[in-house]
Structure formats: C-alpha cells, structure tokens
Design an enzyme around this catalytic site. Sequence first.
Site, PDB file in Angstrom:
ATOM      1  N   SER A 151       0.834  -1.192   0.000  1.00 41.25           N
ATOM      2  CA  SER A 151       0.000   0.000   0.000  1.00 41.25           C
ATOM      3  C   SER A 151       0.878   1.256   0.000  1.00 41.25           C
ATOM      4  O   SER A 151       1.696   1.425  -0.900  1.00 41.25           O
ATOM      5  CB  SER A 151      -0.963  -0.033   1.186  1.00 41.25           C
ATOM      6  OG  SER A 151      -1.986   0.920   1.031  1.00 41.25           O
TER       7      SER A 151
ATOM      8  N   HIS B 229      -7.638  -5.594  -0.369  1.00 44.58           N
ATOM      9  CA  HIS B 229      -6.408  -4.883  -0.037  1.00 44.58           C
ATOM     10  C   HIS B 229      -5.787  -5.432   1.245  1.00 44.58           C
ATOM     11  O   HIS B 229      -6.469  -5.664   2.245  1.00 44.58           O
ATOM     12  CB  HIS B 229      -6.737  -3.405   0.139  1.00 44.58           C
ATOM     13  CG  HIS B 229      -5.561  -2.500   0.239  1.00 44.58           C
ATOM     14  ND1 HIS B 229      -4.728  -2.234  -0.818  1.00 44.58           N
ATOM     15  CD2 HIS B 229      -5.065  -1.784   1.282  1.00 44.58           C
ATOM     16  CE1 HIS B 229      -3.793  -1.391  -0.445  1.00 44.58           C
ATOM     17  NE2 HIS B 229      -3.966  -1.109   0.834  1.00 44.58           N
TER      18      HIS B 229
ATOM     19  N   GLU C  22      -9.264  -4.799  -4.566  1.00 44.59           N
ATOM     20  CA  GLU C  22      -8.616  -3.810  -3.697  1.00 44.59           C
ATOM     21  C   GLU C  22      -9.625  -2.945  -2.948  1.00 44.59           C
ATOM     22  O   GLU C  22      -9.472  -2.653  -1.764  1.00 44.59           O
ATOM     23  CB  GLU C  22      -7.697  -2.902  -4.523  1.00 44.59           C
ATOM     24  CG  GLU C  22      -6.497  -3.588  -5.149  1.00 44.59           C
ATOM     25  CD  GLU C  22      -5.345  -3.772  -4.184  1.00 44.59           C
ATOM     26  OE1 GLU C  22      -5.513  -3.493  -2.985  1.00 44.59           O
ATOM     27  OE2 GLU C  22      -4.269  -4.199  -4.639  1.00 44.59           O
TER      28      GLU C  22
END
Length: 503
Positions: free
Chosen positions: A194, A411, A318
């Site tokens: 990330s 995610h 995600e």
Amino acid sequence: MVATIDIETADGVVRGRRGRRVLRWRSLPYAAPPVGDLRFRAPQPVPPWTGVRIATEFGSASMQHRAGARIGPRTYQPTSEDSLTLNVTVPAAPSAGPRPVLVFIHGGGYLIGTSALTLYSGSRLALRGDAVVVSLNYRLGAFGYVDFSGFGTPQRPFDSNLGLRDQVAALKWVRRNIAAFGGDPDNVTIFGESAGAHAVLALLATPAARGLFHRGIAQSPPADWALNAEDAATFARRCLDALGADPADAARALIEAPANDIRKAVDRTSRAVLSELPGLFPICPVIDGEYLPHSPVDAISDGTAHRVPLIIGTNREEGALFARFADMLPTNPARLHKIFERAGADTEARVTAAYPGYPQPSVAVRMGGDYVFWRPSVTVMEGHSRYAPTYAYRYDFAPRALRLAGVGATHAIDLIPVFGAADSPIGRAFTAAGGRRGLLAVTDQFQDNWISFARTGVPLPSWPVYTETSRATLIIDHPTRLEYDPEGAKRLAWKGIRVPTLT
C-alpha cells in the site's frame, strides 16, 4: 531469564533477544529523535552512546491517531515524534555467508501504521529464506508528508519530504550496519504494501537512494500519488488554517504547537480534500524539484528512476476493504463521477463501458479499487519494463470466509501469505470456513518467489518478465496461473487518466 545477544553497530552496542529459532532487535535508532529544533527537519545522525543499549522491546510508533497504532485486540502502541527506529530479525542458526536483506516498509496511507505489528517481524520469512528482515518506522501525516518548507525562516528552516528522507536514512543505516547482523549490504531488497509499496516506487525516483537497495517489490501501490509544489503549498496553508495559525507567524506555531494538535489539524484537512476531490490523497511525497525531482510514475516512465529489478502487483478486489471498513476511496458512483468530470468529456462512458453492471455497488467498488491501485500500477509496469526487469502479478486467492464477508481478495490480504502467517490467529480465522490448503499453496508461491528475487534478482523460472508486448502476469491463486494482458479492455479504458490536482 531472557537470553540476549549483543551486536556492535556504528553507533554503539545493542542488545537483542535470542529466541529458539530467531534473533531479534527492536526499536534500533537510525536517526536522531526529530524533536525540538529537529521538528520538521531532515533526519540527522544518531548520537553515539556508550555502554549497551537495550533493544528487546518496542518503543513508540510515529505520531498518528491512536487507532492506527493498534497492535493487538486491546493493545495500542504509544505514539511519539521520537520514533525513527527499525527492527532486525535474523535466523539463529549460523549461515555459510552473508544473508540477503529484506527491508519492509509498512502501509497505512502515510497516515497510520507501525513496524511493531507481530506480522511484520518477518521471522517466518527470515527462516524460510535464510535472510535478514528489517522493518522500520518513518514519520507519518503532519510530520512526514506535509510540506511546510515554505513557512520556515532563515533561523528555523523546515524541510520537505520528511517521511521519504527517513526511509533513505534507514537504508543508509542498513548499508552501514547490517553486516554486523550477518546481512549483505550489497544485496538489499526493499518491499512494502500500500503506502509502503508507494514508498518503494518513490525511492526508485529519489536520487539520494541510489545504491542503497538493489531490487524492489511493490504490493498494491497507489502509484501516482504525488503532489506538485503548488498543490503542496496550498494544502500546507489549509492545514495551518485548521490549526488556527496566522500565516505570518506560521513558523512559531509549527514549532510550539503540541504534536497532537498539529496531527488533528492535518487529519481534518486531509479528510476535507478527499471529500472535495475523490482520488486526490494529499498526504504523500512532494515533487519539490530537489529531493524528489519528478513524480515516481514520471521518473519510472522516462527512465530516470533507478533501474533495478522490480516486482509489482495488486489484489483483485482492492476496493472492498475500504468500502466496508474505511470509507475513503472513490468506491461509489458519486465519487467516481467527480473523478470522471475532471478527466475529460468521454472518460466516464469509456470506463464504465468496460465494467458491465455499473453502477451496481459491487462494480463501483471494483472500479474504485482499480482506479487507485491497478490503473497506475499498469503504468509503472509498462514504464519500468522498458529499462529494467519487471515482474507483474495479481493476487486472486480468497478463501470462503472472505468471499462470504463480501471482500474477497481485497487490499492487504496478501500480507498473510507473504509473511507466512497461515498459522497466526488471523490466518486461521480467514480459513475457518475452508481454504487452508489453498492459503498454504499461495504462501509457498509468494515466499519462494520473494526469496528467489531477493537472492538473485529473478523470481522462480515459472514467472516470465513483463513487457508491453506480452504483459505476462502471474495470477496468484489456487492454482496459480499465467495470464497475458489480464483485463485488457479495462486497461485500455483507464489509459491516460491521472489523479486530479488541488489547484
């Protein structure tokens, strides 16, 4: 009695903890505490010490909202401006030669996060790869990613890109000291997830980081985060307004205000910008023309970034995590429409046509995740592959519990197999409804590829390089497979779209 082990670093002797299978040192300082006269300044060298520094427990996380430093069900790490530390994990067994070094940069939107999470210790990865694993803290939010340099004075200047500078300082520490822990300073891989993955790309574009690492792995990077200098100055002024500071006396306010007051003002301002301009994340590196001359995407695309081997990929769903638990991405039609309005007259029709079923909520969530993470990652894959070996992946594996929860391969889920956490409480929870065999298989895929890449610069032979002709992409699933130009229609629909600007 706790077994310990002492190592002499360039700054002094540090005492870590000796476990049955690994050795650990926690909260080793890699820069002077950025407090007092060093608030909003570039990281400075660690003051050497005499005697033995105890490094068996974690110190503080970087300044952030308390919830971001949660490290257990009811446990929160203290936060402080004095947090520029890193952790080292090494197999306890002797090695025949210097071990490869893996340096992990945590995510959290450049606003939250800490290297103290048990997952990030990297013990399983270190053991499986006979490697040294390093994790680090860096300044976040107000203290790391807001450019207050325009409000400094000759007597009290402020520096830009402080979080990025911290990461470079940590890599310099690794360069100077990691051999004492059995690591090879000439074989360093940086990897992150990330915002940490974005940091990997930002370091590729940072001249000061040249030679400090030899390959990179970017897991779910929001790759085109970067503020131009004008936007950065505008955002900084808004933050000062939220702090209630007079611009004519900004330096004094930034020096004297309590850290938590500054943090809260910046957090409020960031939320306001996200509401006004979905897709623009103002807490990020700044293209200041000096420390970061160009945005990471531009530097990678024009070949001025460091030409080291790169693994880069995203997860299939995600956006689902944010839609359910952290409502900050453009994962609904209203926010997506705001983005399309600024991107050109035919953009909305072109992109939505590539997502059958839009504007159904689940399709909008997928589209928003693709916009933030996958779209710019493809640009990086294309650009970097022209100059250096590039390997692309997509993580699709989702055990039944995650599918039932409506998040799928969302995610940050890939961190579990990367760090070999199938047997951790969270790993077992995710496979409580089935899928354990699959999780173990994708763990093997991730770790064997990551370790091969860290050792040699090349993943396993079954993973070919990505080129703009082949677009070979490893789909990590149970079973794993290769695809060529996956989701090609969506890729073409997004082409040329960039994040909005503030001014």
